[in-house]
Motif scaffolding. Structure first.
Motif, short mmCIF file in Angstrom:
data_model
loop_
_atom_site.label_atom_id
_atom_site.label_comp_id
_atom_site.label_asym_id
_atom_site.label_seq_id
_atom_site.Cartn_x
_atom_site.Cartn_y
_atom_site.Cartn_z
N ALA A 1 -2.54 -10.69 -4.35
CA ALA A 1 -2.95 -12.10 -4.78
C ALA A 1 -1.41 -12.53 -5.80
O ALA A 1 -1.51 -13.64 -5.73
CB ALA A 1 -3.96 -12.02 -5.89
N GLU A 2 -1.07 -11.82 -6.36
CA GLU A 2 0.08 -12.11 -7.16
C GLU A 2 1.18 -12.73 -6.32
O GLU A 2 1.91 -13.77 -6.70
CB GLU A 2 0.70 -10.97 -8.28
N VAL A 3 1.41 -12.07 -5.34
CA VAL A 3 2.70 -12.44 -4.28
C VAL A 3 2.09 -13.67 -3.65
O VAL A 3 3.17 -14.71 -3.63
CB VAL A 3 2.79 -11.39 -3.40
N LEU B 1 0.82 -1.35 0.17
CA LEU B 1 0.13 0.09 -0.12
C LEU B 1 0.85 1.28 -0.04
O LEU B 1 0.49 2.27 -0.71
CB LEU B 1 -0.72 0.12 1.27
N ARG B 2 1.87 1.29 0.76
CA ARG B 2 2.81 2.34 0.78
C ARG B 2 3.38 2.73 -0.55
O ARG B 2 3.50 3.80 -1.01
CB ARG B 2 3.91 2.20 1.90
N LYS C 1 -9.55 7.16 -8.20
CA LYS C 1 -10.58 6.71 -7.30
C LYS C 1 -9.90 5.80 -6.13
O LYS C 1 -8.99 4.97 -6.76
CB LYS C 1 -11.74 6.04 -8.11
N PRO C 2 -10.44 5.69 -5.01
CA PRO C 2 -9.88 5.14 -3.98
C PRO C 2 -10.08 3.37 -4.36
O PRO C 2 -9.37 2.78 -4.16
CB PRO C 2 -10.66 5.38 -2.59
N GLY C 3 -11.22 3.11 -4.92
CA GLY C 3 -11.35 1.77 -5.16
C GLY C 3 -10.39 1.34 -6.29
O GLY C 3 -10.13 0.15 -6.31
N LYS C 4 -10.00 2.14 -7.25
CA LYS C 4 -9.16 1.48 -8.29
C LYS C 4 -7.75 1.28 -7.45
O LYS C 4 -6.91 0.28 -7.98
CB LYS C 4 -9.03 2.71 -9.24
N VAL C 5 -7.45 1.95 -6.84
CA VAL C 5 -6.09 1.84 -5.84
C VAL C 5 -6.11 0.59 -5.34
O VAL C 5 -5.24 -0.22 -5.27
CB VAL C 5 -5.60 3.11 -5.08
N ASP D 1 -8.36 -2.06 -5.65
CA ASP D 1 -8.14 -3.16 -6.64
C ASP D 1 -6.66 -3.37 -6.90
O ASP D 1 -6.53 -4.63 -6.92
CB ASP D 1 -8.96 -2.62 -7.89
N GLU D 2 -5.85 -2.37 -7.11
CA GLU D 2 -4.63 -2.68 -7.71
C GLU D 2 -3.75 -3.36 -6.51
O GLU D 2 -3.01 -4.33 -6.71
CB GLU D 2 -3.99 -1.30 -8.16
N LEU D 3 -4.03 -2.78 -5.25
CA LEU D 3 -3.51 -3.38 -4.03
C LEU D 3 -3.57 -4.76 -3.87
O LEU D 3 -2.81 -5.63 -3.63
CB LEU D 3 -3.79 -2.77 -2.67
#
Length: 84
Positions: free
Chosen positions: A80-82, A13-14, A67-71, A73-75
């Motif tokens: 999930a990838e990790v 997140l940071r 948009k906060p939701g977009k960020v 989603d990326e987080l």
């Protein structure tokens, strides 16, 4: 999930918040002015010395034009990838 500042998801997140800020062309000083906090607070958030409040997070995204939701989603996509 642990509430530790050092949890891997919080680290992601940071990094993501810093990336969003940089892509928006904002310095830490400009971000601090948009949020109404000191520059050192922005720096501490990005370095992992402070938690980010949910309302401050939303204002951060708004200041960066996203948009906060977009960020989030990326987080979650990164998390999930990790774990995969």
């Amino acid at each position: 999930m642990s509430a530790s500042l050092y949890h891997v998801d919080y680290e992601h997140l940071r990094r993501l918040l810093r990336s969003v800020r940089v892509k928006a062309g904002l310095t830490q000083v400009q971000m601090s002015e948009a949020l109404g906090v000191g520059q050192s607070y922005v720096s501490k958030l990005e370095r992992g010395e402070n938690f980010i409040d949910v309302l401050l997070y939303a204002r951060w995204c708004q200041a960066c034009g996203t948009k906060p939701g977009k960020v989030l989603d990326e987080l979650f996509d990164r998390s999930a990838e990790v774990r995969a």
